[in-house]
Design an enzyme around this catalytic site. Sequence first.
Site, PDB file in Angstrom:
ATOM      1  N   HIS A   1       0.827  -1.217   0.000  1.00  0.00           N
ATOM      2  CA  HIS A   1       0.000   0.000   0.000  1.00  0.00           C
ATOM      3  C   HIS A   1       0.861   1.266   0.000  1.00  0.00           C
ATOM      4  O   HIS A   1       0.417   2.329   0.438  1.00  0.00           O
ATOM      5  CB  HIS A   1      -0.948   0.025   1.203  1.00  0.00           C
ATOM      6  CG  HIS A   1      -1.697  -1.247   1.427  1.00  0.00           C
ATOM      7  ND1 HIS A   1      -2.802  -1.595   0.689  1.00  0.00           N
ATOM      8  CD2 HIS A   1      -1.463  -2.275   2.288  1.00  0.00           C
ATOM      9  CE1 HIS A   1      -3.245  -2.781   1.098  1.00  0.00           C
ATOM     10  NE2 HIS A   1      -2.443  -3.211   2.053  1.00  0.00           N
TER      11      HIS A   1
ATOM     12  N   SER B   1      14.946  20.692 -17.071  1.00  0.00           N
ATOM     13  CA  SER B   1      13.779  21.540 -17.272  1.00  0.00           C
ATOM     14  C   SER B   1      14.184  22.784 -18.040  1.00  0.00           C
ATOM     15  O   SER B   1      15.286  23.302 -17.878  1.00  0.00           O
ATOM     16  CB  SER B   1      13.194  21.936 -15.909  1.00  0.00           C
ATOM     17  OG  SER B   1      12.282  23.010 -16.037  1.00  0.00           O
TER      18      SER B   1
ATOM     19  N   LYS C   1      16.431  20.961 -11.931  1.00  0.00           N
ATOM     20  CA  LYS C   1      15.726  19.704 -12.182  1.00  0.00           C
ATOM     21  C   LYS C   1      16.589  18.663 -12.899  1.00  0.00           C
ATOM     22  O   LYS C   1      17.371  18.964 -13.786  1.00  0.00           O
ATOM     23  CB  LYS C   1      14.474  19.958 -13.031  1.00  0.00           C
ATOM     24  CG  LYS C   1      13.394  20.778 -12.345  1.00  0.00           C
ATOM     25  CD  LYS C   1      12.821  20.081 -11.127  1.00  0.00           C
ATOM     26  CE  LYS C   1      12.015  18.865 -11.471  1.00  0.00           C
ATOM     27  NZ  LYS C   1      10.817  19.175 -12.261  1.00  0.00           N
TER      28      LYS C   1
ATOM     29  N   GLU D   1       9.700   7.603 -17.359  1.00  0.00           N
ATOM     30  CA  GLU D   1       8.338   8.071 -17.577  1.00  0.00           C
ATOM     31  C   GLU D   1       7.846   7.723 -18.979  1.00  0.00           C
ATOM     32  O   GLU D   1       6.667   7.362 -19.168  1.00  0.00           O
ATOM     33  CB  GLU D   1       8.276   9.576 -17.350  1.00  0.00           C
ATOM     34  CG  GLU D   1       8.469   9.967 -15.893  1.00  0.00           C
ATOM     35  CD  GLU D   1       8.601  11.464 -15.678  1.00  0.00           C
ATOM     36  OE1 GLU D   1       8.623  11.892 -14.515  1.00  0.00           O
ATOM     37  OE2 GLU D   1       8.688  12.210 -16.679  1.00  0.00           O
TER      38      GLU D   1
END
Length: 459
Positions: free
Chosen positions: A155, A276, A282, A289
């Site tokens: 979980h 970024s 970043k 992804e």
Amino acid sequence: MKLWGGRFAKSTNVMVDDFNSSIRFDERLYKHDIIGSIAHVTMLAKQNIISAEDMAVIKSGLEDLLDDIESGKVAFDIHEEDIHMNLEKLLIDKVGQVGKKLHTGRSRNDQVALDIRLFMRDELVLVDDMIVNLQEIILDMAAEHLDTIMPSYTHLQKAQPITLAHHLMAYFEMLKRDRSRLEDAKIRMNQLPLGAGALATTTYPLDRYFVADLLGFDGICLNSMDAVSDRDFLIEILAAFSVMMMHLSRFCEEIILWCSNEFQFIELDDAYSTGSSIMPQKKNPDIAELVRGKTGRVYGSLMSLLTTMKALPLAYNKDMQEDKEVTFDALDTVKMCLPIFSDMLRTARINKKNMYDGAGGGFTNATDAADYLVKKGMAFRDAHEVIGKLVLYCLNHQKTLESLTLDEYQNLSKVFENDIYEAISLEACVNKRQVIGGPAKEVMEEVIAINRTYLGMTL
């Protein structure tokens, strides 16, 4: 005039030619179409359906045509619809009228069913090699991180301490099943459809078993209608691809989490990260992804083909031309994702300290504390209640199980002794789990050895 144009009094509309054509995507079948044609024409001569001399001319022409295509000398024509008609037209241009005998005893329906099986059979070997490469990377990383303790989760809440080796090898097992599914699909696919004709075979005395042997098939399709209308094998492959991409996507999700500032368990190599355009600090896990995102693309291919096939009557229907684009797209996506994911994983830097510190929080040793009481003679349900109360006490007093005094332990149960501290150490929590399949170091070494043997690697 088209090769099938004898029955027609006028040419097809230009837009119809474009709409009907599949050469833009099925041209990649050229090699397997030629291989199948060589086997077919060899059988025709063996059966005395055409002469040996005609067979030799056609076979030589096909071999020359293959060389021409691979050397970039051939441009396919959209007006010839598909790769099969293009190759037949090019062959006739090369060897003359004898080339028209090649199509004796076959239809484009069984021809395309053959080509896609031959093509996917070869492609699955390449995909399997890519999966094995990823498995080898996982095995090497697991062997390196047998002592790298980290938290596990259920979980997304901390559960119990394990090792990075144990976590990585979970994905190894998933990839084993992926390989098995693809191999199963390949076995069912490896039946020769050629000789089925359009749907009812032919009056020529074909030797289908001979062709099957020439092309390395395990047998022949025993129903000609099924042979030309079956795309189960592609659906199976796309389903297996989808499950495999789901596994990669789950792995990517964890990598993305582990790269976050909240976790800081791993850092991806700069070569497999991006930045970024506005935020200079970043370092984004874009590759992970994208693999996660492309999983939906493969799912879409599976659903598209299932939907195409769901209401088709026997036998062949033009709808089935839609099988190739989605299959090729899913194949290309898988072949793109596997290598880049493998390299991204291989080059990642593991932050062992942060993993260890992460395993130390969240009472991941609570189960071991309960097991300690059970081994002292307490029933598990009673032990569970005692440790639950201890955890609540720790939360109320900003403590951990490790930092409790023996008096605090014994306030809840006199069963506790000084050996509780060793019993709930992270190292003990991991290495006392010696059931096969568990995270203990000696068990993981055994599992890694088993899986090196599975891959045929040198121990």
